[in-house]
Design an enzyme around this catalytic site. Structure first.
Site, PDB file in Angstrom:
ATOM      1  N   CYS A  18       5.609 -14.025 -17.659  1.00 59.54           N
ATOM      2  CA  CYS A  18       7.067 -13.530 -17.553  1.00 59.54           C
ATOM      3  C   CYS A  18       7.921 -14.430 -18.164  1.00 59.54           C
ATOM      4  CB  CYS A  18       7.275 -13.058 -16.368  1.00 59.54           C
ATOM      5  SG  CYS A  18       7.307 -14.379 -14.973  1.00 59.54           S
ATOM      6  N   GLU A  43      10.709  -8.672  -9.205  1.00 57.70           N
ATOM      7  CA  GLU A  43      10.720  -9.545 -10.175  1.00 57.70           C
ATOM      8  C   GLU A  43       9.990  -8.877 -11.517  1.00 57.70           C
ATOM      9  OE1 GLU A  43      12.156 -12.211 -10.850  1.00 57.70           O
ATOM     10  OE2 GLU A  43      13.025 -12.431  -8.801  1.00 57.70           O
ATOM     11  N   GLN A  56      -4.607  -4.684 -22.186  1.00 57.34           N
ATOM     12  CA  GLN A  56      -3.737  -5.665 -22.738  1.00 57.34           C
ATOM     13  C   GLN A  56      -4.123  -6.302 -24.303  1.00 57.34           C
ATOM     14  OE1 GLN A  56      -0.795  -7.065 -20.957  1.00 57.34           O
ATOM     15  NE2 GLN A  56      -0.635  -7.659 -23.105  1.00 57.34           N
ATOM     16  N   LYS A  92      -0.906  -6.135  -1.455  1.00 60.93           N
ATOM     17  CA  LYS A  92      -1.594  -5.435  -2.494  1.00 60.93           C
ATOM     18  C   LYS A  92      -1.632  -6.184  -3.689  1.00 60.93           C
ATOM     19  CE  LYS A  92      -1.696  -2.894  -5.824  1.00 60.93           C
ATOM     20  NZ  LYS A  92      -2.847  -3.088  -6.608  1.00 60.93           N
ATOM     21  N   GLU A 106       8.851  -6.210 -24.187  1.00 59.62           N
ATOM     22  CA  GLU A 106       8.058  -7.338 -23.715  1.00 59.62           C
ATOM     23  C   GLU A 106       6.682  -6.914 -24.059  1.00 59.62           C
ATOM     24  OE1 GLU A 106       6.849  -7.506 -19.511  1.00 59.62           O
ATOM     25  OE2 GLU A 106       7.276  -9.813 -19.506  1.00 59.62           O
TER      26      GLU A 106
HETATM   27  P1  NAD Z   1       2.291  -3.615 -13.238  1.00 56.91           P
HETATM   28  O1  NAD Z   1       3.439  -3.242 -13.079  1.00 56.91           O
HETATM   29  O2  NAD Z   1       1.265  -2.990 -14.018  1.00 56.91           O
HETATM   30  O3  NAD Z   1       1.491  -4.050 -11.901  1.00 56.91           O
HETATM   31  C1  NAD Z   1       1.825  -4.845 -10.890  1.00 56.91           C
HETATM   32  C2  NAD Z   1       1.345  -4.246  -9.558  1.00 56.91           C
HETATM   33  O4  NAD Z   1       2.129  -2.942  -9.142  1.00 56.91           O
HETATM   34  C3  NAD Z   1      -0.222  -4.178  -9.336  1.00 56.91           C
HETATM   35  O5  NAD Z   1      -0.589  -4.666  -8.172  1.00 56.91           O
HETATM   36  C4  NAD Z   1      -0.217  -2.794  -9.584  1.00 56.91           C
HETATM   37  O6  NAD Z   1      -1.596  -2.168  -8.930  1.00 56.91           O
HETATM   38  C5  NAD Z   1       0.974  -2.340  -8.806  1.00 56.91           C
HETATM   39  N1  NAD Z   1       1.487  -0.775  -8.857  1.00 56.91           N
HETATM   40  C6  NAD Z   1       1.072  -0.034 -10.025  1.00 56.91           C
HETATM   41  N2  NAD Z   1       1.538   1.247 -10.115  1.00 56.91           N
HETATM   42  C7  NAD Z   1       2.455   1.204  -9.085  1.00 56.91           C
HETATM   43  C8  NAD Z   1       3.196   2.003  -8.331  1.00 56.91           C
HETATM   44  N3  NAD Z   1       3.400   3.225  -9.072  1.00 56.91           N
HETATM   45  N4  NAD Z   1       3.770   1.814  -7.151  1.00 56.91           N
HETATM   46  C9  NAD Z   1       3.738   0.623  -6.766  1.00 56.91           C
HETATM   47  N5  NAD Z   1       2.896  -0.554  -7.029  1.00 56.91           N
HETATM   48  C10 NAD Z   1       2.170  -0.124  -8.384  1.00 56.91           C
HETATM   49  O7  NAD Z   1       2.290  -5.167 -13.758  1.00 56.91           O
HETATM   50  P2  NAD Z   1       1.039  -6.123 -14.269  1.00 56.91           P
HETATM   51  O8  NAD Z   1       0.606  -5.661 -15.590  1.00 56.91           O
HETATM   52  O9  NAD Z   1      -0.008  -6.571 -13.212  1.00 56.91           O
HETATM   53  O10 NAD Z   1       1.692  -7.555 -14.605  1.00 56.91           O
HETATM   54  C11 NAD Z   1       2.601  -7.663 -15.803  1.00 56.91           C
HETATM   55  C12 NAD Z   1       3.995  -7.571 -15.544  1.00 56.91           C
HETATM   56  O11 NAD Z   1       4.423  -8.528 -14.504  1.00 56.91           O
HETATM   57  C13 NAD Z   1       4.833  -8.222 -16.797  1.00 56.91           C
HETATM   58  O12 NAD Z   1       5.762  -7.206 -17.143  1.00 56.91           O
HETATM   59  C14 NAD Z   1       5.423  -9.413 -16.309  1.00 56.91           C
HETATM   60  O13 NAD Z   1       6.479  -9.954 -17.144  1.00 56.91           O
HETATM   61  C15 NAD Z   1       5.593  -9.147 -14.948  1.00 56.91           C
HETATM   62  N6  NAD Z   1       5.678 -10.520 -14.074  1.00 56.91           N
HETATM   63  C16 NAD Z   1       7.052 -10.848 -13.812  1.00 56.91           C
HETATM   64  C17 NAD Z   1       7.243 -11.859 -13.015  1.00 56.91           C
HETATM   65  C18 NAD Z   1       8.464 -12.364 -12.598  1.00 56.91           C
HETATM   66  O14 NAD Z   1       8.576 -13.289 -11.538  1.00 56.91           O
HETATM   67  N7  NAD Z   1       9.590 -12.031 -13.093  1.00 56.91           N
HETATM   68  C19 NAD Z   1       6.071 -12.704 -12.747  1.00 56.91           C
HETATM   69  C20 NAD Z   1       4.792 -12.346 -13.238  1.00 56.91           C
HETATM   70  C21 NAD Z   1       4.711 -11.121 -13.962  1.00 56.91           C
END
Ligand code: NAD
Length: 459
Positions: free
Chosen positions: A263, A229, A310, A156, A361
């Site tokens: 991140c 992550e 954002q 997903k 963050e």
């Molecule tokens: P997000 O948590 O909003 O979404 C991530 C994914 O989770 C999306 O596919 C989203 O549709 C899905 N999602 C949303 N609600 C959910 C739920 N209740 N259950 C399961 N899945 C759900 O994050 P984002 O805005 O897409 O990405 C930004 C974040 O990602 C930042 O916090 C960033 O630091 C983090 N990030 C971390 C790494 C790492 O490797 N540590 C790498 C890239 C991004």
């Protein structure tokens, strides 16, 4: 009902419409993955290696086209988009090799007449949930090892980057991933996430801390093997003895490139007294030279924020920082030829580590300067965060560099380099609230995507 995929550099440019899957679609994807598992997990390693190598070759050959698509839907620059596709191709090729290198162990028996084998097997059906900020690299570093070691996948991607995900899955299917072994589910996370968690054996998630907690809470009730992550608030320490041009370059690239939406971005610049003023002026001078514009325009250094939500979050934190008493340079909303979410890079000076701008963050082109008196204070401040993804230091002192390497509470340490920017073959992940479970990438990925079996054989 289709969802619109909009270009953040030009909101008049609709890239396409994509399907919004339902919980019933999720159930169907999970059933398909379950029934494809026996054949795929028993296919020879060569079969799996060939599929990944073929897909990797296509990605590498099409990197300009797919990199441009990625830049168009996510907003990172064309060069950054192409670089990300290159990395995804390299990851697929790396894991093609890993498929045939997966090894077990033979332990010496301590009892007479028995042999002991330790072998690795596929875990089963793996759910993969990814964010928008590295839509193809993160998908690749999860899906490639999952498939290499014989798992089947329900994938997903984030709502904001469906086109890149679709291209990636299409390439893998045409390279020979059999029906049911890799299933793409596009749509809303809060709807599809719980449905996926309800039917998988393992789940790998990258995204925000908040969503990660929700995912973990659900997954644990089913004892689903878990890898998370999440966010970062990464420090870059700059000591008096740093080579200043390099330190400025590390700070500007680490904090602002890719619109700060990484991140691993350097969001807290922790600077010792004697270099502080020179460093701040030099960073501000570099910031003034950056070109913020349409991601596909030649010469653009930094593209827009990914969407209005954002951008609003970035602006909210600029307000919070001002109210906390920090001094702001940059951070203006910018108008360009096309309507997009453009924000000038923002630097807060006169901050301290207890301000919210140094705790949360932000995930935008926003960095802070924290002035400290010496290395010891710098290290203490660097570690004083709930996160632990990456930590950097700029210094010419071997003593401080080695001490920082040993004492930084982070999964990744960068010495005289930006905190962001890792290669495809190294273990990736952090500590504390940033990560949970085994590392991603490199040969360490086998920890998550395989399970161990210990066998005793009496002769
Ligand atoms: P997000 O948590 O909003 O979404 C991530 C994914 O989770 C999306 O596919 C989203 O549709 C899905 N999602 C949303 N609600 C959910 C739920 N209740 N259950 C399961 N899945 C759900 O994050 P984002 O805005 O897409 O990405 C930004 C974040 O990602 C930042 O916090 C960033 O630091 C983090 N990030 C971390 C790494 C790492 O490797 N540590 C790498 C890239 C991004």
């Amino acid at each position: 009902m289709g969802e619109r995929d909009v270009n953040p550099s030009d909101t008049n440019d609709v890239i396409g419409e994509y399907a919004g899957a339902t919980a019933a679609d999720a159930a169907q994807a999970l059933a398909a993955a379950r029934s494809a598992f026996p054949a795929w997990s028993r296919a020879t390693a060569q079969v799996r290696a060939d599929v990944l190598a073929k897909a990797g070759a296509e990605l590498l050959a099409r990197r300009e086209e797919i990199g441009e698509l990625l830049a168009r839907e996510e907003g990172k620059t064309r060069a950054e988009g192409i670089g990300e596709v290159l990395r995804a191709g390299q990851i697929l090729q790396f894991f093609a090799g890993e498929a045939v290198r997966l090894a077990g162990e033979k332990l010496p028996p301590v009892r007479a007449g028995v042999d002991i084998d330790v072998t690795r097997e596929a875990v089963g059906v793996v759910g993969i949930i990814t964010p928008w900020n590295f839509p193809i690299a993160i998908a690749a570093w999860k899906i490639a090892p999952a498939l290499a070691f014989g798992n089947t996948v329900v994938f997903k991607p984030a709502e904001l980057t469906p086109a890149t995900a679709w291209e990636f899955v299409d390439i893998l299917h045409r390279a020979g991933v059999p029906a049911g072994a890799l299933n793409l589910l596009m749509g809303k996370g809060p709807l599809l996430g719980p449905a996926i968690i309800g039917g998988v054996d393992a789940l790998s998630f990258t995204g925000s801390v908040k969503t990660g907690h929700d995912v973990a809470t659900r997954a644990i009730t089913r004892m689903v093997k878990l890898q998370l992550e999440m966010g970062g608030k990464n420090p870059l320490v700059v000591l008096d003895d740093a080579a200043i041009d390099n330190a400025v370059d590390c700070a500007v690239k680490g904090a602002f490139f890719q619109t700060g939406q990484r991140c691993t971005a350097s969001s807290r610049l922790i600077v010792t007294d004697n270099i502080h003023d020179r460093f701040v002026s030099a960073v501000q001078a570099q910031m003034a030279k950056l070109k913020i514009d349409h991601a596909l325009k030649p010469g653009t250094d930094i593209g827009p924020a990914v969407d209005q939500r954002q951008l609003d979050q970035d602006l909210r934190y600029l307000d919070i920082g001002r109210r906390e008493g920090a001094r702001l340079t940059g951070g203006e909303v910018l108008k360009r030829d096309t309507p997009g979410f453009y924000l000038a890079p923002a630097l807060f000076t006169e901050t301290h580590n207890q301000m919210r701008i140094n705790i949360d963050e932000i995930f935008g082109p926003v960095a802070t300067i924290i002035r400290v008196k010496d290395y010891d204070e710098a290290l203490a401040v660097a570690n004083d965060t709930e996160f632990g993804l990456t930590a950097g230091i700029c210094t010419t002192s071997l003593k401080y560099a080695r001490h920082f390497q040993a004492h930084a509470q982070a999964g990744l340490v960068m010495i005289n380099l930006p905190t962001a920017g890792l290669d495809y073959h190294v273990p990736f992940g952090g500590r504390k609230a940033s990560s949970y479970g085994p590392r991603e990438q490199g040969r360490y990925a086998a920890e998550f995507y395989t399970t161990l079996k210990t066998t005793y054989i009496s002769s």
